[in-house]
Design a protein around this motif. Structure first.
Motif, PDB file in Angstrom:
ATOM      1  N   ALA A 164      -5.202   9.229   7.876  1.00 28.08           N
ATOM      2  CA  ALA A 164      -4.443   8.744   6.724  1.00 28.08           C
ATOM      3  C   ALA A 164      -5.322   7.915   5.794  1.00 28.08           C
ATOM      4  O   ALA A 164      -6.213   7.189   6.239  1.00 28.08           O
ATOM      5  CB  ALA A 164      -3.248   7.915   7.190  1.00 28.08           C
TER       6      ALA A 164
ATOM      7  N   GLY B 236       0.777  -1.228   0.000  1.00 31.75           N
ATOM      8  CA  GLY B 236       0.000   0.000   0.000  1.00 31.75           C
ATOM      9  C   GLY B 236       0.807   1.277   0.000  1.00 31.75           C
ATOM     10  O   GLY B 236       1.982   1.299   0.361  1.00 31.75           O
TER      11      GLY B 236
ATOM     12  N   ARG C 148      -5.143   4.989   2.824  1.00 33.50           N
ATOM     13  CA  ARG C 148      -4.292   3.914   2.304  1.00 33.50           C
ATOM     14  C   ARG C 148      -4.954   3.322   1.069  1.00 33.50           C
ATOM     15  O   ARG C 148      -6.122   2.958   1.098  1.00 33.50           O
ATOM     16  CB  ARG C 148      -4.115   2.817   3.351  1.00 33.50           C
ATOM     17  CG  ARG C 148      -3.318   1.614   2.858  1.00 33.50           C
ATOM     18  CD  ARG C 148      -3.188   0.565   3.968  1.00 33.50           C
ATOM     19  NE  ARG C 148      -2.292  -0.492   3.592  1.00 33.50           N
ATOM     20  CZ  ARG C 148      -2.675  -1.692   3.157  1.00 33.50           C
ATOM     21  NH1 ARG C 148      -3.954  -1.972   3.039  1.00 33.50           N
ATOM     22  NH2 ARG C 148      -1.783  -2.602   2.830  1.00 33.50           N
TER      23      ARG C 148
ATOM     24  N   GLU D 233      -4.602   7.615  13.142  1.00 30.49           N
ATOM     25  CA  GLU D 233      -3.393   7.006  13.691  1.00 30.49           C
ATOM     26  C   GLU D 233      -2.842   7.919  14.776  1.00 30.49           C
ATOM     27  O   GLU D 233      -2.550   9.088  14.515  1.00 30.49           O
ATOM     28  CB  GLU D 233      -2.366   6.792  12.580  1.00 30.49           C
ATOM     29  CG  GLU D 233      -1.273   5.837  12.949  1.00 30.49           C
ATOM     30  CD  GLU D 233      -0.546   5.318  11.730  1.00 30.49           C
ATOM     31  OE1 GLU D 233      -0.631   4.103  11.475  1.00 30.49           O
ATOM     32  OE2 GLU D 233       0.102   6.116  11.031  1.00 30.49           O
TER      33      GLU D 233
ATOM     34  N   ASP E 259       3.575   0.656   2.800  1.00 30.18           N
ATOM     35  CA  ASP E 259       3.519  -0.436   3.759  1.00 30.18           C
ATOM     36  C   ASP E 259       3.297  -1.771   3.081  1.00 30.18           C
ATOM     37  O   ASP E 259       2.932  -1.844   1.905  1.00 30.18           O
ATOM     38  CB  ASP E 259       2.452  -0.188   4.831  1.00 30.18           C
ATOM     39  CG  ASP E 259       1.033  -0.238   4.293  1.00 30.18           C
ATOM     40  OD1 ASP E 259       0.738  -1.046   3.401  1.00 30.18           O
ATOM     41  OD2 ASP E 259       0.192   0.536   4.779  1.00 30.18           O
TER      42      ASP E 259
ATOM     43  N   THR F 118       7.077   5.377   7.072  1.00 28.63           N
ATOM     44  CA  THR F 118       6.272   6.600   7.040  1.00 28.63           C
ATOM     45  C   THR F 118       7.182   7.786   7.306  1.00 28.63           C
ATOM     46  O   THR F 118       8.028   7.743   8.201  1.00 28.63           O
ATOM     47  CB  THR F 118       5.155   6.560   8.107  1.00 28.63           C
ATOM     48  OG1 THR F 118       4.316   5.438   7.837  1.00 28.63           O
ATOM     49  CG2 THR F 118       4.323   7.831   8.087  1.00 28.63           C
TER      50      THR F 118
ATOM     51  N   GLY G 140      -1.174  11.165   4.651  1.00 25.53           N
ATOM     52  CA  GLY G 140      -1.907  11.613   5.820  1.00 25.53           C
ATOM     53  C   GLY G 140      -1.823  13.103   6.064  1.00 25.53           C
ATOM     54  O   GLY G 140      -0.922  13.783   5.575  1.00 25.53           O
TER      55      GLY G 140
ATOM     56  N   ASN H 194       0.400   5.263   1.486  1.00 27.15           N
ATOM     57  CA  ASN H 194      -0.328   6.002   2.507  1.00 27.15           C
ATOM     58  C   ASN H 194      -0.029   7.489   2.411  1.00 27.15           C
ATOM     59  O   ASN H 194       1.118   7.878   2.216  1.00 27.15           O
ATOM     60  CB  ASN H 194       0.117   5.558   3.913  1.00 27.15           C
ATOM     61  CG  ASN H 194      -0.081   4.092   4.136  1.00 27.15           C
ATOM     62  OD1 ASN H 194      -1.189   3.663   4.351  1.00 27.15           O
ATOM     63  ND2 ASN H 194       0.995   3.327   4.061  1.00 27.15           N
TER      64      ASN H 194
END
Length: 169
Positions: free
Chosen positions: A160, A40, A162, A149, A59, A79, A44, A42
């Motif tokens: 975030a 994935g 994803r 998160e 991720d 991240t 955010g 991400n």
């Protein structure tokens, strides 16, 4: 009188046999219990704008399907929290375990994960506890989710998005 009792019993037995013979079992979907892997991307935004501007990461999520509606997850990746130009960005490796439950049409799910974040860039050595609830949609190989998160030691939290590609192993 004995003859009518025998005829009634025979008639009842014949009807029961007729219905038992014509009953059909429900069709069941086959369930292939096993592992899935998702890769994935991400992005955010902070829930408090003073600490950092935005985040970007990637991720890998390993998922083990316990039932058609419940899975265990293990997620890691990288991240980066982008901070003010005068401050070094914070890059960390999250390591989280979680539980995913499909709640509607076997495609919409809720997910909860807990774990840690391990700082690895720009001289940061502070690690953090992470907890993150989320909701998502998974169909075929596509998985899109939105999560909150929270980081206990990075003085920030984020919302975030994803987007991932997943496949069976």
């Amino acid at each position: 009188m004995k003859t009518t009792v025998k005829i009634k019993a025979l008639f009842t037995f014949a009807i029961a046999l007729f219905f038992a013979n014509n009953s059909q079992a429900q069709e069941t979907k086959s369930f292939d219990q096993g592992f899935r892997l998702g890769i994935g991307l991400n992005g955010g935004m902070p829930t408090n704008n003073d600490t950092y501007d935005w985040s970007l990461g990637g991720d890998v999520r390993l998922q083990y399907d316990l039932t058609p509606k419940a899975s265990l997850t293990l997620t890691t990746g990288f991240t980066n929290l982008f901070v003010d130009p005068n401050v070094n960005d914070l890059g960390f490796i999250p390591a989280k375990i979680g539980f995913k439950a499909f709640v509607w049409e076997d495609q919409f799910y809720v997910l909860g994960e807990v774990g840690g974040g391990f700082a690895v860039t720009n001289g940061y050595d502070q690690n953090t506890y992470i907890w993150s609830p989320g909701i998502g949609y998974a169909h075929d190989n596509i998985d899109v989710s939105l999560r909150y998160e929270a980081y206990t030691d990075y003085d920030t939290n984020q919302i975030a998005l994803r987007v991932a590609y997943g496949f069976k192993l």
